[in-house]
Design an enzyme around this catalytic site. Structure first.
Site, short mmCIF file in Angstrom:
data_model
loop_
_atom_site.label_atom_id
_atom_site.label_comp_id
_atom_site.label_asym_id
_atom_site.label_seq_id
_atom_site.Cartn_x
_atom_site.Cartn_y
_atom_site.Cartn_z
N ASP A 1 1.99 -6.67 2.90
CA ASP A 1 0.89 -6.45 3.06
C ASP A 1 1.09 -4.79 3.51
O ASP A 1 0.87 -4.44 4.70
CB ASP A 1 -0.31 -6.89 4.14
CG ASP A 1 -2.01 -6.34 4.14
OD1 ASP A 1 -1.60 -5.43 3.06
OD2 ASP A 1 -2.21 -6.20 5.70
N HIS B 1 0.71 3.68 8.03
CA HIS B 1 -0.22 4.88 8.76
C HIS B 1 0.37 6.61 9.52
O HIS B 1 1.78 5.81 9.92
CB HIS B 1 -0.90 4.19 9.09
CG HIS B 1 -2.01 3.49 9.23
ND1 HIS B 1 -3.04 3.89 8.07
CD2 HIS B 1 -1.75 1.92 9.18
CE1 HIS B 1 -3.86 3.15 7.74
NE2 HIS B 1 -2.72 1.80 8.53
N HIS C 1 1.24 -1.25 -0.05
CA HIS C 1 0.25 -0.06 -0.31
C HIS C 1 1.23 1.83 -0.22
O HIS C 1 1.53 1.69 1.23
CB HIS C 1 -0.93 -0.02 1.34
CG HIS C 1 -2.04 -1.55 1.44
ND1 HIS C 1 -3.21 -1.19 1.26
CD2 HIS C 1 -1.37 -2.29 1.71
CE1 HIS C 1 -3.59 -2.53 0.92
NE2 HIS C 1 -3.01 -3.32 1.55
#
Length: 431
Positions: free
Chosen positions: A308, A312, A65
């Site tokens: 994965d 954040h 991501h």
């Protein structure tokens, strides 16, 4: 174009047993593989002594991501790709849970255009449903024509079996296409924070039961069998789901799966110690699940390790365990975590580690230029790893814009020291 001779390293790939070799990289490809000390040295070549180091295909991470578009305060393609290069990764597949979602060819083109300036090869998945809302199938053919091969609503399971059937049927018509699933039943995990059980109760938070993964994988395996389609389980985390994959494979279904380094190393019991850095979806599971995943990795049921990688911003992870977003960094530390916890203890051979970190993920995502073997005429996408280097994970020293690694402060052994992409050295820790 760079010309580089990697002299005296131990070559590890899926083609042949480990051997000492000189590897000549020229014009973007592997030009020659010779016995150690016997390799040609063209005029002007850069000669790197990699004696005692391991030369292997570049690692391939098929679940990252990088948050672009829409979430660049946590990560962007540039910072994520820099972390990948530092981790020995030569190609990545970005997940489509961006803002906006990657669900049409225009967004695909935008992301790939940004990725062309990155140090590693950047590919993107597209969502299965429009806006990742689970209600309407995307224009699969148009997205496939735009270069997408992996389709997933990652972060959301596709709950509509009819849509999932249609997506799987499309994989039988479009070369290289695969449908990947975040396998957790939404109705069973609603409000859940960590694995359902004693740890969740002790922390006073809702649980995400192991069975939520099992029921989705069981349904999707049945649909893959019905359609003959290609199905891939993202970040599989339980022994329950793994058993369904194993049976499906034995029956000849086109089913693959991946696990993350954290699901191979950490358990639900680590969440109290890690705090929000230990929160992810699917959650860290039981010690029995970790053991089962390790056995599946060793016996070939598990096809790939993918990180994965989910950054954040620090202020987001500073919230309570219940309110903080799920996810962990991983792309820069994956090789070292695998080497420390699986290869060095003898649970995986170096060759099998290369297979699950490079060869198989490249094959799943259709990235034929990556994954080896390291042989003349092949694209020069390589990783050189020092199996003896010991280092401590410092979140502030990582390339990511975020700091949410569960391995902060851990002492790891084994580290990529050189990454070569299309013949170019994009990362080097060699003197």
């Amino acid at each position: 174009m760079e010309t580089t001779l990697l002299r005296g390293g131990t070559l590890i790939d899926a083609a042949s047993p480990p051997r000492a070799a000189d590897v000549l990289v020229q014009a973007g490809e592997v030009r020659q593989v010779a016995a150690a000390g016997e390799g040609e040295v063209p005029p002007g070549a850069r000669v790197l002594d990699v004696t005692g180091l391991l030369v292997m295909p570049g690692l391939v991470d098929i679940q990252v991501h990088f948050r672009e578009p829409g979430g660049t305060e946590a990560e962007d393609i540039a910072s994520g790709a820099e972390g990948a290069a530092r981790g020995g990764v030569t190609a990545v597949v970005m997940m489509p849970n961006t803002s906006p979602a990657i669900d049409d060819p225009a967004v695909v083109a935008e992301v790939l255009a940004i990725g062309r300036s990155a140090p590693v090869e950047v590919h993107t998945a597209a969502s299965i449903t429009v806006g990742r809302q689970g209600e309407r199938l995307v224009d699969v053919r148009a997205l496939h024509a735009a270069g997408v091969r992996v389709f997933t609503d990652d972060g959301n399971a596709v709950m509509d079996a009819g849509i999932m059937r249609a997506a799987l049927e499309a994989t039988t018509q479009l070369p290289g296409m695969v449908v990947s699933q975040h396998a957790e039943d939404a109705s069973l995990v609603a409000g859940g924070v960590v694995n359902e059980g004693l740890v969740a109760r002790s922390l006073g938070v809702g649980g995400r039961p192991r069975e939520a993964e099992e029921v989705i994988v069981a349904r999707d395996v049945a649909l893959a069998r019905l359609t003959g389609g290609r199905y891939h389980v993202l970040h599989l985390s339980t022994a329950l789901a793994l058993d369904h994959v194993r049976r499906a494979r034995a029956e000849g279904a086109a089913v693959t799966c991946e696990v993350t380094p954290q699901h191979l190393v950490l358990t639900e019991g680590d969440v109290a110690r890690l705090g929000t850095s230990g929160k992810m979806n699917p959650p860290l599971r039981t010690a029995a699940d970790v053991d089962a995943l390790r056995r599946g990795l060793a016996d070939g049921t598990v096809d790939a390790i993918a990180t994965d990688h989910a950054p954040h911003a620090p202020e987001a992870k500073a919230a309570s365990l219940a309110d903080a977003p799920p996810g962990m960094l991983g792309v820069e530390t994956a090789a070292a975590v695998v080497w420390t916890h699986l290869v060095r203890p003898g649970l995986l051979s170096p060759a099998r580690a290369v297979e699950v970190l490079s060869t198989r993920p490249a094959a799943i995502a259709g990235l034929w230029r990556h994954g080896g073997p390291v042989a003349p005429g092949r694209p020069a996408n390589l990783c050189v790893l020092d199996p003896e280097e010991t280092w401590v994970v410092d979140p502030d020293a990582l390339a990511s814009r975020s700091r949410n690694t569960p391995f902060a402060g851990d002492r790891l052994t084994g580290r990529p020291v050189l990454t070569v992409v299309d013949g170019r050295v994009v990362m080097s820790r060699l003197g």
